[in-house]
Design a protein around this motif. Structure first.
Motif, mmCIF file in Angstrom:
data_model
loop_
_atom_site.group_PDB
_atom_site.id
_atom_site.type_symbol
_atom_site.label_atom_id
_atom_site.label_comp_id
_atom_site.label_asym_id
_atom_site.label_seq_id
_atom_site.Cartn_x
_atom_site.Cartn_y
_atom_site.Cartn_z
ATOM 1 N N ILE A 243 64.037 67.182 81.472
ATOM 2 C CA ILE A 243 62.855 66.448 80.994
ATOM 3 C C ILE A 243 62.005 67.433 80.190
ATOM 4 C CG2 ILE A 243 60.856 65.047 81.671
ATOM 5 C CD1 ILE A 243 63.383 63.780 82.755
ATOM 6 N N GLY A 244 62.033 67.292 78.870
ATOM 7 C CA GLY A 244 61.313 68.221 77.987
ATOM 8 C C GLY A 244 62.278 69.259 77.435
ATOM 9 N N GLY B 242 64.488 74.173 77.538
ATOM 10 C CA GLY B 242 65.363 73.055 77.893
ATOM 11 C C GLY B 242 66.637 73.054 77.054
ATOM 12 N N THR C 273 65.667 64.791 77.429
ATOM 13 C CA THR C 273 64.547 64.002 76.922
ATOM 14 C C THR C 273 63.551 64.857 76.154
ATOM 15 O OG1 THR C 273 62.795 64.113 78.622
ATOM 16 C CG2 THR C 273 64.684 62.719 79.113
ATOM 17 N N LYS C 274 62.911 64.198 75.195
ATOM 18 C CA LYS C 274 61.753 64.739 74.484
ATOM 19 C C LYS C 274 61.213 63.602 73.644
ATOM 20 C CE LYS C 274 61.958 68.328 71.304
ATOM 21 N NZ LYS C 274 61.381 67.869 70.045
ATOM 22 N N ARG C 275 59.977 63.705 73.150
ATOM 23 C CA ARG C 275 59.409 62.562 72.422
ATOM 24 C C ARG C 275 59.994 62.462 71.013
ATOM 25 N NH1 ARG C 275 53.429 64.401 73.966
ATOM 26 N NH2 ARG C 275 54.419 66.261 73.109
ATOM 27 N N ASN D 240 61.879 59.031 79.746
ATOM 28 C CA ASN D 240 61.960 59.842 80.968
ATOM 29 C C ASN D 240 62.330 59.003 82.189
ATOM 30 O OD1 ASN D 240 61.200 62.175 79.606
ATOM 31 N ND2 ASN D 240 59.020 61.836 79.974
ATOM 32 N N ALA E 124 61.095 70.961 81.937
ATOM 33 C CA ALA E 124 60.840 72.108 81.055
ATOM 34 C C ALA E 124 59.813 71.737 79.996
ATOM 35 C CB ALA E 124 62.150 72.595 80.429
ATOM 36 N N VAL E 125 58.751 71.059 80.436
ATOM 37 C CA VAL E 125 57.648 70.731 79.516
ATOM 38 C C VAL E 125 56.576 71.818 79.621
ATOM 39 C CG1 VAL E 125 57.995 68.232 79.550
ATOM 40 C CG2 VAL E 125 56.519 69.286 81.278
ATOM 41 N N PRO F 118 53.014 73.460 80.519
ATOM 42 C CA PRO F 118 52.180 73.216 81.706
ATOM 43 C C PRO F 118 51.182 72.066 81.521
ATOM 44 C CG PRO F 118 52.351 75.573 81.281
ATOM 45 C CD PRO F 118 53.058 74.880 80.153
ATOM 46 N N THR G 14 60.598 74.318 85.908
ATOM 47 C CA THR G 14 60.582 75.653 85.287
ATOM 48 C C THR G 14 59.201 75.945 84.701
ATOM 49 O OG1 THR G 14 61.189 74.859 83.088
ATOM 50 C CG2 THR G 14 63.014 75.324 84.596
ATOM 51 N N VAL G 15 58.245 75.064 85.013
ATOM 52 C CA VAL G 15 56.939 75.125 84.346
ATOM 53 C C VAL G 15 56.105 76.297 84.884
ATOM 54 C CG1 VAL G 15 54.816 73.842 83.877
ATOM 55 C CG2 VAL G 15 57.021 72.644 83.954
ATOM 56 N N THR G 16 55.645 77.119 83.989
ATOM 57 C CA THR G 16 54.906 78.323 84.375
ATOM 58 C C THR G 16 53.572 77.986 85.030
ATOM 59 O OG1 THR G 16 55.859 79.455 82.501
ATOM 60 C CG2 THR G 16 53.913 80.463 83.452
ATOM 61 N N ALA H 206 61.359 85.933 82.553
ATOM 62 C CA ALA H 206 61.283 84.945 81.468
ATOM 63 C C ALA H 206 60.682 85.577 80.217
ATOM 64 C CB ALA H 206 60.477 83.738 81.929
HETATM 65 N N1 LIG Z 1 60.573 79.468 76.620
HETATM 66 C C1 LIG Z 1 60.918 80.235 77.640
HETATM 67 O O1 LIG Z 1 61.574 81.262 77.492
HETATM 68 C C2 LIG Z 1 60.507 79.860 79.031
HETATM 69 C C3 LIG Z 1 59.648 78.812 79.270
HETATM 70 N N2 LIG Z 1 59.292 78.491 80.555
HETATM 71 C C4 LIG Z 1 58.438 77.339 80.812
HETATM 72 O O2 LIG Z 1 59.186 76.194 80.416
HETATM 73 C C5 LIG Z 1 58.330 75.206 79.881
HETATM 74 C C6 LIG Z 1 58.803 74.850 78.474
HETATM 75 O O3 LIG Z 1 58.675 75.967 77.624
HETATM 76 P P1 LIG Z 1 59.252 75.940 76.150
HETATM 77 O O4 LIG Z 1 60.624 75.356 76.192
HETATM 78 O O5 LIG Z 1 59.056 77.260 75.592
HETATM 79 O O6 LIG Z 1 58.242 74.891 75.481
HETATM 80 P P2 LIG Z 1 58.520 73.889 74.291
HETATM 81 O O7 LIG Z 1 57.194 73.443 73.804
HETATM 82 O O8 LIG Z 1 59.497 74.474 73.331
HETATM 83 O O9 LIG Z 1 59.252 72.667 75.012
HETATM 84 C C7 LIG Z 1 58.591 71.666 75.721
HETATM 85 C C8 LIG Z 1 59.186 70.355 75.274
HETATM 86 O O10 LIG Z 1 58.644 69.297 76.054
HETATM 87 C C9 LIG Z 1 58.673 68.140 75.230
HETATM 88 N N3 LIG Z 1 57.739 67.152 75.772
HETATM 89 C C10 LIG Z 1 56.396 67.142 75.709
HETATM 90 N N4 LIG Z 1 55.920 66.037 76.314
HETATM 91 C C11 LIG Z 1 56.994 65.344 76.771
HETATM 92 C C12 LIG Z 1 57.155 64.137 77.460
HETATM 93 N N5 LIG Z 1 56.116 63.376 77.826
HETATM 94 N N6 LIG Z 1 58.400 63.731 77.781
HETATM 95 C C13 LIG Z 1 59.465 64.473 77.432
HETATM 96 N N7 LIG Z 1 59.376 65.636 76.752
HETATM 97 C C14 LIG Z 1 58.154 66.071 76.438
HETATM 98 C C15 LIG Z 1 58.278 68.642 73.848
HETATM 99 O O11 LIG Z 1 58.900 67.916 72.811
HETATM 100 P P3 LIG Z 1 58.215 66.622 72.176
HETATM 101 O O12 LIG Z 1 56.828 67.017 71.768
HETATM 102 O O13 LIG Z 1 59.108 66.203 71.062
HETATM 103 O O14 LIG Z 1 58.206 65.646 73.288
HETATM 104 C C16 LIG Z 1 58.869 70.049 73.813
HETATM 105 O O15 LIG Z 1 60.063 70.119 73.073
HETATM 106 C C17 LIG Z 1 56.928 75.777 79.882
HETATM 107 O O16 LIG Z 1 56.255 75.286 81.010
HETATM 108 C C18 LIG Z 1 57.160 77.268 79.978
HETATM 109 O O17 LIG Z 1 56.115 77.892 80.649
HETATM 110 C C19 LIG Z 1 59.813 79.153 81.627
HETATM 111 C C20 LIG Z 1 60.667 80.180 81.446
HETATM 112 C C21 LIG Z 1 61.072 80.638 80.147
#
Ligand SMILES: NC(=O)C1=CN([C@@H]2O[C@H](COP(=O)(O)OP(=O)(O)OC[C@H]3O[C@@H](n4cnc5c(N)ncnc54)[C@H](OP(=O)(O)O)[C@@H]3O)[C@@H](O)[C@H]2O)C=CC1
Ligand SMILES: O=C(O)[C@@H]1CCC=N1
Length: 266
Positions: free
Chosen positions: A6-7, A12, A31-33, A53, A66-67, A69, A92-94, A168
């Protein structure tokens, strides 16, 4: 295993790649928007790309969140009515604590927090894992998933913030070290491609030495440093310029920032 991510952003996406390479699922929902960036996953069997979702929740047993925070609480509230006793929730959300997750989904769900890194895309993530009381019954399953995608360590939740920085964010820190050593190699006469090759594989070799022997880094350094030689000359110059100190201070700053991110969420 029926898994949903999810995200599917940076992390993700990396998890999805790792799962696909390892063939570690029966069905995978991503999933993602805005779905444009997920087009590359369209051709895979049993992989579904969607903005829904709720559909992903209903059709999966393991939900990996993985959205960002700031979005997590809303996403949890959206899917909570569709959770059943089969679901394992892996966040995995920080900085988003287990009590805060339980505050939305309740204490009876299996809740796991996992802190992987982007090297999960190539099956080399160092992933730290903790759980709520219920989740302890499913922690081995979660560990098995992440063990297929690298190395895992089960830790108390109180260490999750530190694990985020070391493992991370750690990928970014090590990338800078590799880039800096690449720049040095170019200055010393290698072309850019060769320089990166030398730097990456030397880094991999150094880590592999420690992983395979269990030795302390200083023990391996002693084997390289010829008295009055070039290695100790370089090492001491780096330390005079604050190499170890700046790495430690940077990681502590990163750790402190997570505390502020947590406060911003309250
Ligand atoms: N990047 C990393 O190396 C690491 C990240 N983390 C944690 O993982 C999480 C994600 O990080 P990161 O991947 O970098 O962030 P990103 O912003 O790249 O990814 C988050 C994704 O969530 C999607 N999203 C937002 N709202 C929704 C929703 N309502 N439904 C479904 N999808 C949604 C967004 O896409 P869209 O807007 O198209 O929906 C976006 O692609 C964070 O909490 C971060 O702290 C943890 C460890 C490592
Ligand atoms: O930079 C961040 O805040 C997130 C958490 C660890 C990696 N990326």
């Amino acid at each position: 295993m029926k898994i949903a991510i999810i995200g599917t952003g940076n992390l993700g996406h990396s998890i999805a790649k790792g799962l696909i390479i390892d063939n570690a699922f029966t069905t995978l929902y991503l999933t993602k928007r805005n779905l444009e960036s997920l087009e590359e996953f369209n051709g895979y069997t049993n992989v579904t790309i969607t903005s829904d979702n709720i559909e992903a929740t209903k059709t999966s047993d393991i939900l990996i969140f993985a959205v960002q925070p700031a979005h997590f609480e809303k996403v949890l509230a959206e899917i909570t009515p569709y959770l059943t006793e089969k679901h394992v929730l892996i966040s995995t959300v920080t900085g988003f604590s287990i009590p805060k997750i339980e505050g939305v989904v309740g204490e009876n769900q299996f809740v796991i927090r996992a802190m992987p890194n982007t090297a999960i895309a190539v099956g080399k993530s160092m992933t730290c894992i903790c759980s709520n009381t219920q989740g302890a019954k499913r922690i081995k399953i979660s560990q098995a998933i992440f063990n297929r995608l690298g190395h895992t360590l089960i830790i108390p939740e109180s260490q999750m913030q530190a694990a985020t920085v070391i493992c991370a964010s750690g990928v970014a820190f090590w990338m800078r070290l590799i880039r800096a050593t690449t720049q040095a190699a170019i200055q010393l006469g290698f072309d850019a491609e060769e320089a990166q090759e030398l730097s990456m594989h030397t880094c991999e070799g150094a880590a592999s030495l420690l992983i395979q022997t269990g030795n302390h880094p200083e023990e391996e350094i002693d084997k390289v440093t010829t008295p009055k030689g070039c290695t100790i000359e370089g090492l001491n110059e780096m330390e005079h310029k604050g190499l170890s100190s700046s790495l430690i201070q940077g990681m502590v700053a990163s750790y402190n920032k997570i505390s502020n991110i947590k406060k911003e969420q309250i």
